[in-house]
Design a protein around this motif. Sequence first.
Motif, short mmCIF file in Angstrom:
data_model
loop_
_atom_site.label_atom_id
_atom_site.label_comp_id
_atom_site.label_asym_id
_atom_site.label_seq_id
_atom_site.Cartn_x
_atom_site.Cartn_y
_atom_site.Cartn_z
N GLY A 186 34.18 45.33 33.55
CA GLY A 186 35.34 45.31 32.65
C GLY A 186 36.65 45.67 33.31
N VAL A 187 36.63 45.88 34.63
CA VAL A 187 37.83 46.28 35.37
C VAL A 187 37.81 45.63 36.73
CG1 VAL A 187 38.01 48.52 34.19
CG2 VAL A 187 36.68 48.35 36.30
N PHE A 188 38.95 45.63 37.42
CA PHE A 188 39.00 45.11 38.79
C PHE A 188 40.25 45.61 39.48
CE2 PHE A 188 41.12 41.93 36.16
CZ PHE A 188 42.26 41.61 36.90
N VAL A 242 45.46 47.67 53.12
CA VAL A 242 46.05 46.48 52.49
C VAL A 242 47.51 46.77 52.16
CG1 VAL A 242 43.88 45.60 51.57
CG2 VAL A 242 45.26 47.16 50.18
N PRO A 243 48.39 45.76 52.23
CA PRO A 243 49.80 46.00 51.94
C PRO A 243 50.08 46.44 50.51
CG PRO A 243 49.52 43.95 53.16
CD PRO A 243 48.15 44.40 52.75
N ALA A 244 49.24 45.96 49.56
CA ALA A 244 49.47 46.32 48.16
C ALA A 244 48.17 46.18 47.37
CB ALA A 244 50.55 45.42 47.55
N TRP A 245 48.09 46.90 46.26
CA TRP A 245 46.91 46.84 45.40
C TRP A 245 47.36 46.95 43.95
CZ3 TRP A 245 46.55 51.16 42.39
CH2 TRP A 245 47.23 52.30 42.83
N ILE A 246 46.55 46.36 43.05
CA ILE A 246 46.87 46.35 41.63
C ILE A 246 45.59 46.65 40.86
CG2 ILE A 246 47.90 45.00 39.75
CD1 ILE A 246 49.04 43.14 41.98
N ASP A 247 45.57 47.75 40.15
CA ASP A 247 44.40 48.22 39.41
C ASP A 247 44.51 47.69 37.97
OD1 ASP A 247 42.03 49.63 39.22
OD2 ASP A 247 42.98 51.58 38.87
N CYS A 248 43.44 47.08 37.47
CA CYS A 248 43.52 46.37 36.18
C CYS A 248 42.28 46.57 35.32
CB CYS A 248 43.67 44.86 36.41
SG CYS A 248 45.06 44.37 37.42
N ARG A 249 42.48 46.43 34.01
CA ARG A 249 41.39 46.24 33.07
C ARG A 249 41.38 44.77 32.67
NH1 ARG A 249 39.80 51.29 31.63
NH2 ARG A 249 41.39 52.93 31.50
N ILE A 250 40.21 44.22 32.41
CA ILE A 250 40.14 42.83 31.97
C ILE A 250 40.72 42.74 30.56
CG2 ILE A 250 38.62 40.92 31.37
CD1 ILE A 250 36.77 41.80 33.61
N HIS A 251 41.71 41.89 30.40
CA HIS A 251 42.44 41.73 29.14
C HIS A 251 41.93 40.53 28.35
CE1 HIS A 251 45.91 42.04 26.45
NE2 HIS A 251 46.13 40.74 26.63
N ALA A 252 41.63 39.43 29.04
CA ALA A 252 41.15 38.21 28.38
C ALA A 252 40.52 37.31 29.42
CB ALA A 252 42.29 37.48 27.68
N VAL A 253 39.64 36.44 28.97
CA VAL A 253 39.02 35.43 29.84
C VAL A 253 39.07 34.10 29.10
CG1 VAL A 253 36.95 34.73 31.10
CG2 VAL A 253 37.46 37.16 30.82
N HIS A 254 39.60 33.07 29.78
CA HIS A 254 39.74 31.75 29.18
C HIS A 254 39.01 30.73 30.04
CE1 HIS A 254 42.86 33.47 26.63
NE2 HIS A 254 43.44 33.93 27.72
#
Length: 211
Positions: free
Chosen positions: A118-120, A163-175
């Motif tokens: 559920g996250v990435f 890594v130069p940058a990272w972005i921590d996320c929760r899955i919001h939607a899948v299409h």
Amino acid sequence: MAATVVRYLRSVGSPTSAPAEREPESVDALPRPDLRAVGDDERAPVSPAEFRTVLGNFASGVTVITAPPGADEDGNGDGSGPAGFACQSFASLSLDPPLVTFMVARTSTTWPRIARAGVFCVNILGAEQGELCRSFAVSGADKFAGVAHTPAPVTGSPQLDAVPAWIDCRIHAVHTGGDHLIVVGRVVAMGAAGEGDPLLFHKGRFGRLAD
């Protein structure tokens, strides 16, 4: 782009790294059957080979999408280690709310594990990290062998070292998008190490910016 989003979050008084607001919820890894733009009785307007050749003229950045260890297919226990795959189809999507997106093949064996988590975390690769990308593009191997990483601050997804940058996320939607899925993530934390050339992919090869 990561720095732009950080500036935006600061301008509206939002923290760039937030505590977890809720437990991650797994999502349906394959939400709907394939949607076809061409019917079975129709001829496709272009061949897959032509499609790849023409679209290969578009240069893109390269990322590694990671997720923390998760449950097994039955939803019980710690069924596997962390998950990850190399991804060039990543883009920013929205500033308010902060959203990003990536595309993944419906046949991917890594995606169901990310869906269950559920996250990435999106790890944006630098110009010297071609070999790191290749290690995450191999199916069936231990992709994290010898790869240093730390848990991302909110989701615990692997944040790869250097890594130069990272972005921590929760899955919001899948299409559904034909033979791929369009995954939308809501940004919960992010960071950047500073300036540096990106790793580029163009016409089937890695490249870098030229002076």
